[in-house]
Write an enzyme that holds these catalytic residues in place. Structure first.
Site, PDB file in Angstrom:
ATOM      1  N   ALA A 133      21.256  50.552  42.916  1.00  0.00           N
ATOM      2  CA  ALA A 133      20.164  51.124  42.129  1.00  0.00           C
ATOM      3  C   ALA A 133      20.547  52.475  41.553  1.00  0.00           C
ATOM      4  O   ALA A 133      20.260  52.777  40.383  1.00  0.00           O
ATOM      5  CB  ALA A 133      18.913  51.249  42.999  1.00  0.00           C
ATOM      6  N   GLY A 165      23.347  48.813  50.397  1.00  0.00           N
ATOM      7  CA  GLY A 165      24.003  48.196  49.242  1.00  0.00           C
ATOM      8  C   GLY A 165      23.094  48.126  48.035  1.00  0.00           C
ATOM      9  O   GLY A 165      23.496  48.450  46.908  1.00  0.00           O
ATOM     10  N   ASP A 166      21.839  47.718  48.250  1.00  0.00           N
ATOM     11  CA  ASP A 166      20.870  47.679  47.154  1.00  0.00           C
ATOM     12  C   ASP A 166      20.611  49.074  46.601  1.00  0.00           C
ATOM     13  O   ASP A 166      20.513  49.266  45.384  1.00  0.00           O
ATOM     14  CB  ASP A 166      19.553  47.074  47.652  1.00  0.00           C
ATOM     15  CG  ASP A 166      19.651  45.598  47.938  1.00  0.00           C
ATOM     16  OD1 ASP A 166      19.728  44.815  46.982  1.00  0.00           O
ATOM     17  OD2 ASP A 166      19.660  45.226  49.119  1.00  0.00           O
ATOM     18  N   SER A 167      20.473  50.052  47.496  1.00  0.00           N
ATOM     19  CA  SER A 167      20.148  51.408  47.059  1.00  0.00           C
ATOM     20  C   SER A 167      21.293  52.043  46.282  1.00  0.00           C
ATOM     21  O   SER A 167      21.075  52.724  45.274  1.00  0.00           O
ATOM     22  CB  SER A 167      19.779  52.272  48.264  1.00  0.00           C
ATOM     23  OG  SER A 167      18.642  51.730  48.931  1.00  0.00           O
TER      24      SER A 167
END
Length: 414
Positions: A177, A172-174
Site C-alpha cells: 500500500a 506485506g499488504d501494508s
C-alpha cells in the site's frame, strides 16, 4: 451528514477506490487522511470483508473505523452493467483510481486501465495485486502472506532452529500500500507537469496531463525492502538466514532478557557507542580491546559480546538496565505492547492518539495520522462509514433523482 470542508495537501484530489481488505484500502486511506475525497465502492452484499474482521463493536470491526476513516461509501454490484456505468462515471472525474482485484477482473467489467484511459486520459490507476499485471503468475490469487514469503521476508524471520514465523500484522499488504501511495504521488506530479487534470465534460477543449498505471505487486514491494540480499548472494554466495533477535553482521544489535523477564533491544553497533556500552556494563577490557574497536572485528566475536551483554542484563531489572544504558547514551528500548504505547510519555507528547466517539457516543481512541506535516497535517474528519452511507449523496451528484435511486436499490444494483 453534512460534509466537512476537506483540508490538507491533497484537498481537491478525487480518488475512486475499487478495493477490499488491506492493500488497496490502506493506500486510499492515507490519501483520505491528507485531504483527498475518497469514494469507496463496496458490494451491497455485506461490503468490504474487513468490516467483520478481528474485534467487533455492534457487528462492525474496530479496524474498519481506522482503515476507512474520511472515506465515502457507495454500494455497487459491479457485476451489473448499470453499476459498471456508475463506476465509469465516477472515474470520469477521478484523479486516482485504486484497485486490488485479481488481474483481468476489471477488464471483464469494462473498468480496466485501457477503458479508463479512453474516458479520462489524465487519470492514474494504482493496481495492487499479488504478482503484478504481467508474468506467468499474474492470474494466481496472492495475499500479503504469500507476498511476504515469495519476497524474502518470511525466510529471514524467526530463529535459526525453528520454522519461519510471520510478523503479527499484515505487513506485506501494508508495504505494498505504501508503494502504491508513493507511486500515485509520483504519477500525480508527472501528470501535473504535463498538463493537469482532465475534465471530461469539456471534451476536446480540455488539455489533459499524462496519466499512467502504477503496477504494484505485493511480493515485489516486500522484495524492495530486503536490503543487500541480492548482491550478497550474487557476489559472495551468501544466503541470509534467520537469526532471531540479532542483526547479522552488525554487532552488537540484539534482544536481551533482563532479570525480571522483560525483553529489551540494545543497538550498540556504532564504534563509539560500543565503547560506551562496554563501560556501562563494567567490561572495560572489551571497551579497550583493539580488535573490538571496529564492526568487522566485533562480528568475529559476536557470541562473546552478546554473552557479556546478556550476563549484565540478567543481573538487572528492566528499569535499572534502561536507566544505566540511557545514561551512557546507548540506544536501548523496551519492546512495547499496545498497553505500553498508550501510557508512554513519548507517544502522548507526540499526540499519537486521537479521541473520537462512535455513533452511540461511546468514546474510542484511534491512532493519529503520520507522517506529521508542519503546514498541512492530516486529520480524521469521520470514522469508517456505514455500508452505503453516501449512496444518495454520490448518486444525486451524478444526476440521479429519487425514482432512479429507488429503482437501483430495488433491483439490487446498489
Amino acid at each position: 451528514m453534512s460534509e466537512p470542508t476537506r483540508q490538507g495537501p491533497l484537498a481537491g484530489i478525487k480518488v475512486l477506490e475499487l478495493g477490499t481488505l488491506i492493500a488497496g484500502p490502506f493506500c486510499s486511506r492515507m490519501l483520505a487522511e491528507f485531504g483527498a475525497e475518497v469514494i469507496k465502492v463496496e458490494s451491497p452484499d455485506g461490503g468490504d470483508p474487513i468490516r467483520q474482521w478481528r474485534v467487533l463493536k455492534d457487528g462492525t470491526s474496530l479496524w474498519w473505523s481506522v482503515q476507512s476513516r474520511n472515506k465515502k461509501s457507495i454500494t455497487l454490484n459491479l457485476k451489473d452493467e448499470r453499476a459498471q456505468d456508475i463506476a465509469r462515471r465516477l472515474a470520469l472525474d477521478a484523479d486516482i483510481v485504486i484497485e486490488n482485484y485479481r488481474p483481468g477482473v476489471l477488464e471483464k467489467w469494462g473498468l480496466g486501465y485501457e477503458d479508463l484511459r479512453r474516458i479520462n486520459p489524465a487519470a492514474i490507476m494504482v493496481r495492487l495485486s499479488g504478482y503484478g499485471q504481467t508474468g506467468p503468475m499474474r492470474d494466481q490469487p496472492g495475499f500479503g502472506a504469500i507476498g511476504e514469503s515469495m519476497g524474502g521476508l518470511r525466510y529471514v524471520s524467526g530463529h535459526p532452529d525453528r520454522p519461519p514465523v510471520r510478523i503479527g500484522i499484515s505487513i506485506g499488504d501494508s508495504v505494498a500500500a505504501l508503494h502504491g501511495v508513493i507511486g500515485a504521488m509520483m504519477a500525480l506530479r508527472h501528470r501535473d507537469v504535463t498538463g493537469g487534470r482532465w475534465n471530461g465534460r469539456q471534451g476536446a477543449e480540455c488539455v489533459a496531463g499524462q496519466g499512467q498505471m502504477v503496477d504494484v505487486a505485493l511480493y515485489e514491494a516486500v522484495f524492495n525492502m530486503m536490503e543487500s540480499l541480492v548482491p550478497e548472494y550474487d557476489h559472495a554466495g551468501v544466503v541470509r538466514e534467520r537469526t532471531g533477535g540479532a542483526l547479522p553482521g552488525i554487532v552488537p544489535s540484539n534482544t536481551y532478557t533482563t532479570g525480571d523477564g522483560e525483553n529489551i533491544v540494545i543497538a550498540g553497533n556504532g564504534d563509539a557507542i560500543f565503547r560506551r556500552l562496554m563501560l556501562a556494563i563494567g567490561r572495560e577490557d572489551m571497551a579497550a580491546d583493539p580488535q573490538l574497536a571496529r564492526n568487522d572485528g566485533r562480528v568475529a566475536r559476536t557470541e562473546e559480546i552478546d554473552g557479556a551483554i546478556q550476563d549484565w542484563c540478567a543481573r538487572h531489572d528492566i528499569d535499572s538496565a534502561l536507566a544505566a544504558l540511557k545514561a551512557a547514551d546507548v540506544p536501548v528500548g523496551k519492546i512495547y505492547s499496545v498497553r505500553d504505547m498508550m501510557n508512554d510519555p513519548q507517544f502522548l507528547a507526540r499526540g499519537m492518539f486521537e479521541q473520537h466517539a462512535f455513533a452511540d457516543g461511546t468514546p474510542v481512541r484511534m491512532p493519529a495520522i503520520t507522517p506529521k506535516l508542519s503546514a498541512t497535517p492530516g486529520r480524521t474528519e469521520w470514522l469508517g462509514p456505514k455500508l452505503g452511507e453516501h449512496n444518495e449523496q454520490i448518486l444525486r451528484a451524478l444526476g440521479y433523482d429519487d425514482e432512479g435511486i429507488a429503482a437501483l436499490r430495488k433491483e439490487k444494483v446498489i
